[in-house]
Design a protein around this motif. Structure first.
Motif, PDB file in Angstrom:
ATOM      1  N   PRO A 187       1.314  -4.175  -3.927  1.00 26.46           N
ATOM      2  CA  PRO A 187       0.218  -4.217  -5.397  1.00 26.46           C
ATOM      3  C   PRO A 187      -1.056  -3.296  -4.994  1.00 26.46           C
ATOM      4  O   PRO A 187      -1.675  -3.410  -4.035  1.00 26.46           O
ATOM      5  CB  PRO A 187      -0.060  -5.662  -5.143  1.00 26.46           C
ATOM      6  N   ARG A 188      -1.035  -2.309  -6.116  1.00 24.49           N
ATOM      7  CA  ARG A 188      -2.011  -0.968  -5.977  1.00 24.49           C
ATOM      8  C   ARG A 188      -3.253  -1.760  -6.459  1.00 24.49           C
ATOM      9  O   ARG A 188      -4.382  -1.004  -6.300  1.00 24.49           O
ATOM     10  CB  ARG A 188      -1.523  -0.131  -6.615  1.00 24.49           C
ATOM     11  N   ASP A 189      -3.380  -2.976  -6.889  1.00 24.62           N
ATOM     12  CA  ASP A 189      -4.692  -3.434  -7.254  1.00 24.62           C
ATOM     13  C   ASP A 189      -5.404  -4.096  -6.065  1.00 24.62           C
ATOM     14  O   ASP A 189      -6.658  -4.311  -6.103  1.00 24.62           O
ATOM     15  CB  ASP A 189      -4.346  -4.598  -8.604  1.00 24.62           C
ATOM     16  N   ARG A 190      -4.469  -4.294  -4.990  1.00 17.13           N
ATOM     17  CA  ARG A 190      -5.335  -4.738  -3.680  1.00 17.13           C
ATOM     18  C   ARG A 190      -5.179  -3.813  -2.360  1.00 17.13           C
ATOM     19  O   ARG A 190      -5.906  -3.970  -1.569  1.00 17.13           O
ATOM     20  CB  ARG A 190      -4.314  -6.107  -3.205  1.00 17.13           C
ATOM     21  N   PHE A 191      -4.333  -2.771  -2.549  1.00 18.68           N
ATOM     22  CA  PHE A 191      -4.072  -1.815  -1.498  1.00 18.68           C
ATOM     23  C   PHE A 191      -4.163  -0.319  -1.980  1.00 18.68           C
ATOM     24  O   PHE A 191      -3.605  -0.208  -3.211  1.00 18.68           O
ATOM     25  CB  PHE A 191      -2.553  -2.220  -0.899  1.00 18.68           C
ATOM     26  N   VAL A 192      -4.461   0.461  -1.117  1.00 16.16           N
ATOM     27  CA  VAL A 192      -4.369   1.919  -1.444  1.00 16.16           C
ATOM     28  C   VAL A 192      -3.804   2.663  -0.354  1.00 16.16           C
ATOM     29  O   VAL A 192      -3.856   2.207   1.001  1.00 16.16           O
ATOM     30  CB  VAL A 192      -5.999   2.602  -1.673  1.00 16.16           C
ATOM     31  N   SER A 193      -3.102   3.616  -0.616  1.00 10.56           N
ATOM     32  CA  SER A 193      -2.265   4.413   0.443  1.00 10.56           C
ATOM     33  C   SER A 193      -3.139   5.079   1.477  1.00 10.56           C
ATOM     34  O   SER A 193      -4.242   5.362   1.266  1.00 10.56           O
ATOM     35  CB  SER A 193      -1.565   5.566  -0.139  1.00 10.56           C
ATOM     36  N   PHE A 194      -2.723   4.932   2.881  1.00  6.34           N
ATOM     37  CA  PHE A 194      -3.275   5.465   4.090  1.00  6.34           C
ATOM     38  C   PHE A 194      -2.360   6.113   4.883  1.00  6.34           C
ATOM     39  O   PHE A 194      -1.125   5.621   5.094  1.00  6.34           O
ATOM     40  CB  PHE A 194      -3.917   3.938   4.544  1.00  6.34           C
ATOM     41  N   GLY A 195      -3.146   7.177   5.582  1.00  4.63           N
ATOM     42  CA  GLY A 195      -2.239   8.064   6.524  1.00  4.63           C
ATOM     43  C   GLY A 195      -1.351   9.087   5.929  1.00  4.63           C
ATOM     44  O   GLY A 195      -1.404   9.177   4.434  1.00  4.63           O
ATOM     45  N   LYS A 196      -0.760   9.676   6.776  1.00  6.57           N
ATOM     46  CA  LYS A 196      -0.007  10.772   6.482  1.00  6.57           C
ATOM     47  C   LYS A 196       1.279  10.372   5.596  1.00  6.57           C
ATOM     48  O   LYS A 196       1.733   9.081   5.745  1.00  6.57           O
ATOM     49  CB  LYS A 196       0.492  11.532   7.944  1.00  6.57           C
ATOM     50  N   PRO A 197       2.037  11.277   4.878  1.00  6.95           N
ATOM     51  CA  PRO A 197       2.939  10.924   4.385  1.00  6.95           C
ATOM     52  C   PRO A 197       4.105  10.364   5.363  1.00  6.95           C
ATOM     53  O   PRO A 197       4.174  10.963   6.378  1.00  6.95           O
ATOM     54  CB  PRO A 197       3.506  12.484   3.630  1.00  6.95           C
ATOM     55  N   GLY A 198       4.889   9.481   4.837  1.00  8.97           N
ATOM     56  CA  GLY A 198       5.967   8.917   5.987  1.00  8.97           C
ATOM     57  C   GLY A 198       5.816   7.669   6.543  1.00  8.97           C
ATOM     58  O   GLY A 198       6.338   7.226   6.850  1.00  8.97           O
ATOM     59  N   SER A 199       4.134   7.351   6.400  1.00  8.34           N
ATOM     60  CA  SER A 199       3.882   6.342   7.129  1.00  8.34           C
ATOM     61  C   SER A 199       4.022   4.894   6.541  1.00  8.34           C
ATOM     62  O   SER A 199       3.922   3.873   6.870  1.00  8.34           O
ATOM     63  CB  SER A 199       2.534   6.464   7.551  1.00  8.34           C
ATOM     64  N   PHE A 200       4.166   5.037   5.078  1.00 10.67           N
ATOM     65  CA  PHE A 200       4.075   3.884   4.189  1.00 10.67           C
ATOM     66  C   PHE A 200       3.226   2.814   4.600  1.00 10.67           C
ATOM     67  O   PHE A 200       3.533   1.620   4.731  1.00 10.67           O
ATOM     68  CB  PHE A 200       5.619   3.502   4.013  1.00 10.67           C
ATOM     69  N   ALA A 201       1.925   3.328   4.976  1.00 10.20           N
ATOM     70  CA  ALA A 201       0.827   2.319   5.381  1.00 10.20           C
ATOM     71  C   ALA A 201      -0.316   2.168   4.193  1.00 10.20           C
ATOM     72  O   ALA A 201      -0.335   3.290   3.371  1.00 10.20           O
ATOM     73  CB  ALA A 201       0.093   2.885   6.544  1.00 10.20           C
ATOM     74  N   PHE A 202      -0.786   1.014   3.878  1.00  8.94           N
ATOM     75  CA  PHE A 202      -1.718   0.756   2.664  1.00  8.94           C
ATOM     76  C   PHE A 202      -2.806  -0.063   3.417  1.00  8.94           C
ATOM     77  O   PHE A 202      -2.619  -0.893   3.939  1.00  8.94           O
ATOM     78  CB  PHE A 202      -0.844  -0.107   1.723  1.00  8.94           C
ATOM     79  N   ARG A 203      -4.046   0.365   2.863  1.00  8.08           N
ATOM     80  CA  ARG A 203      -5.304  -0.366   3.472  1.00  8.08           C
ATOM     81  C   ARG A 203      -5.586  -1.257   2.225  1.00  8.08           C
ATOM     82  O   ARG A 203      -5.517  -1.008   0.842  1.00  8.08           O
ATOM     83  CB  ARG A 203      -6.375   0.719   3.615  1.00  8.08           C
ATOM     84  N   LYS A 204      -5.907  -2.523   2.888  1.00  3.33           N
ATOM     85  CA  LYS A 204      -6.546  -3.643   1.843  1.00  3.33           C
ATOM     86  C   LYS A 204      -7.863  -3.244   1.304  1.00  3.33           C
ATOM     87  O   LYS A 204      -8.583  -3.232   2.194  1.00  3.33           O
ATOM     88  CB  LYS A 204      -6.349  -5.039   2.662  1.00  3.33           C
ATOM     89  N   GLU A 205      -7.963  -3.329  -0.018  1.00  3.51           N
ATOM     90  CA  GLU A 205      -9.093  -3.037  -0.587  1.00  3.51           C
ATOM     91  C   GLU A 205      -9.608  -4.205  -1.474  1.00  3.51           C
ATOM     92  O   GLU A 205      -8.675  -4.722  -2.061  1.00  3.51           O
ATOM     93  CB  GLU A 205      -9.177  -1.627  -1.101  1.00  3.51           C
ATOM     94  N   ALA A 206     -10.896  -3.937  -1.848  1.00  2.00           N
ATOM     95  CA  ALA A 206     -11.228  -4.684  -3.117  1.00  2.00           C
ATOM     96  C   ALA A 206     -10.733  -4.280  -4.343  1.00  2.00           C
ATOM     97  O   ALA A 206     -10.235  -3.297  -4.521  1.00  2.00           O
ATOM     98  CB  ALA A 206     -12.520  -4.888  -3.335  1.00  2.00           C
ATOM     99  N   PRO A 207     -10.274  -5.132  -5.327  1.00  3.41           N
ATOM    100  CA  PRO A 207      -9.458  -4.811  -6.748  1.00  3.41           C
ATOM    101  C   PRO A 207     -10.301  -3.660  -7.161  1.00  3.41           C
ATOM    102  O   PRO A 207      -9.530  -2.918  -7.712  1.00  3.41           O
ATOM    103  CB  PRO A 207      -9.627  -5.959  -7.339  1.00  3.41           C
ATOM    104  N   GLN A 208     -11.604  -3.547  -7.225  1.00  2.00           N
ATOM    105  CA  GLN A 208     -12.297  -2.499  -8.026  1.00  2.00           C
ATOM    106  C   GLN A 208     -11.930  -1.203  -7.188  1.00  2.00           C
ATOM    107  O   GLN A 208     -12.524  -0.116  -7.799  1.00  2.00           O
ATOM    108  CB  GLN A 208     -13.983  -2.719  -8.216  1.00  2.00           C
TER     109      GLN A 208
END
Length: 422
Positions: free
Chosen positions: A247-268
């Motif tokens: 869910p992109r309302d809670r996570f933003v992409s992180f790291g290089k392409p191919g890592s499929f890693a997402f950092r947990k962020e506040a909704p705003q």
């Protein structure tokens, strides 16, 4: 036999496994295999015997699970962990541990790989802990023993093998005590995590290639459960075909392409980045800084009114498809795949040469286990843009899941070339 197959179906349902992944045909095939293995060749005889022995049901269920893995499977997800360490305050001995969860952990290759990555990043063993969860007792026994064939180490540099493994005569390698000391293995169902996991808070959670085997409600449940135990700023790493489920309302992409890693962020803090869409019929520029159909800098050539009107229409078309693509991504993130699919088909009706739309449509198909359609969509994206790394990566996973390992390896080599281009 119906009673026994129903019992196995209940176990699969409790694990959230999709009925297309664990089908009735597969259950009956596993039962026939166990009949031969136990030398109970009559169905009624085997059914009576298996129903009286609880371990036999567990063995049957084990035969339906997929535990294929190897050390450092894909490089980018482990690079993301090192990047996470560099961007976070690393705990010191005596303070809060840096905690990583591997769920599921298969035969232990991933949690031990994570431990090696942290050691190699300079962390002391007293500063971190790896928790590992799996529903397979066989896999956990294998993991705790820590003994692997050389094929499981095919992606590991020789110097790392020498530092963290001891070799036996029978083509076997055993992990060192330093890896076992920081790794704790738990028998658990992702749908019902034990309190030993639920009460923890993790800096990173690796849940790779598990969601694709679950039904839609189970996927949502697992993502919510993992999100709750992930610290703010923590990392969630998923598999190639699972990034659309985060869910992109809670996570933003992180790291290089191919890592499929997402950092947990506040909704705003959530930020959906819209790819630049081309107007219908517009060609992708082959050189940086050059836009097809535009006058060169400094040109005094007058632009005809008809061209101005055409440009305005093209701009409106781009804006409209951008909005549709963003809406489609949001709907896919929310699990509304039918609505997302409809929006994406509308985008492609307007602009059929948009690789981003074909790629996202492939993710939507994959999330619904429509793997043939997913493959076709990824291939269309690559036809339009041969170096479109996300489609290469997802296509490699589809081939791998279908047993086409040679094609999968070829694509993994290809994406490494693309990602490492200067």
């Amino acid at each position: 036999m119906t009673t026994l197959s129903d019992a196995i179906r209940k176990l699969a349902d409790a694990a959230g496994l999709d009925e297309h992944v664990v089908s009735d045909v597969q259950i009956m095939s596993a039962i026939r295999y166990r009949m031969r293995a136990s030398q109970h060749l009559e169905a009624t005889d085997y059914d009576r015997w298996a129903s009286a022995i609880q371990t036999e049901k567990a063995e049957l269920f084990e035969d339906l699970l997929v535990r294929e893995s190897w050390f450092f499977r894909d490089k980018a997800p482990f690079d993301a962990l090192r990047a996470q360490i560099g961007s976070a305050s690393v705990p010191k001995p005596g303070n809060t541990l840096f905690k990583v969860l591997s769920a599921p952990c298969a035969n232990g290759e991933e949690p031990y790989s994570l431990a090696i990555a942290l050691y190699e990043a300079g962390m002391d063993g007293s500063a971190f802990q790896i928790d590992a969860v799996d529903i397979s007792q066989r896999g956990l026994e294998h993991a705790r023993a820590g003994c692997y064939k050389q094929s499981a180490l095919r992606e590991v540099p020789p110097a790392i093998v020498q530092r963290y493994f001891s070799e036996r005569n029978n083509d076997a390698f055993v992990v060192c005590s330093a890896l076992k000391d920081v790794s704790v293995f738990h028998h658990a169902n992702l749908m019902n995590l034990p309190s030993s996991i639920r009460t923890q808070r993790y800096n990173a959670i690796y849940c790779r290639n598990a969601l694709i085997y679950l039904n839609e409600p189970a996927r949502g449940h697992v993502i919510r459960a993992l999100s709750e135990i992930l610290l703010p700023g923590g990392l969630l790493v998923v598999g190639h075909a699972e990034s659309a489920l985060v869910p992109r309302d809670r996570f933003v992409s992180f790291g290089k392409p191919g890592s499929f890693a997402f950092r947990k962020e506040a909704p705003q803090a959530a930020n959906i980045r819209s790819p630049r869409l081309r107007a219908p019929g517009e060609r992708r520029s082959t050189r940086p800084g050059v836009t097809a159909g535009k006058s060169k800098p400094g040109s005094q050539e007058a632009i005809p009114a008809s061209q101005v009107a055409a440009d305005q229409r093209a701009h409106s078309a781009i804006e409209g498809t951008q909005n549709l693509l963003i809406a489609a991504r949001n709907k896919a993130d929310a699990g509304d795949y039918a609505a997302s699919q409809a929006d994406l088909l509308a985008v492609l009706q307007i602009s059929p040469t948009t690789p981003e739309a074909h790629h996202l449509l492939g993710l939507v198909y994959a999330a619904q286990n429509q793997f043939l359609l997913a493959r076709q969509s990824f291939e269309r994206a690559l036809y339009l843009e041969p170096d479109f790394a996300p489609s290469i990566e997802h296509l490699s996973l589809l081939f791998e899941s279908q047993g086409a390992e040679t094609k999968a390896k070829r694509l993994r080599r290809r994406v490494n070339v693309v990602v490492n281009k200067p």
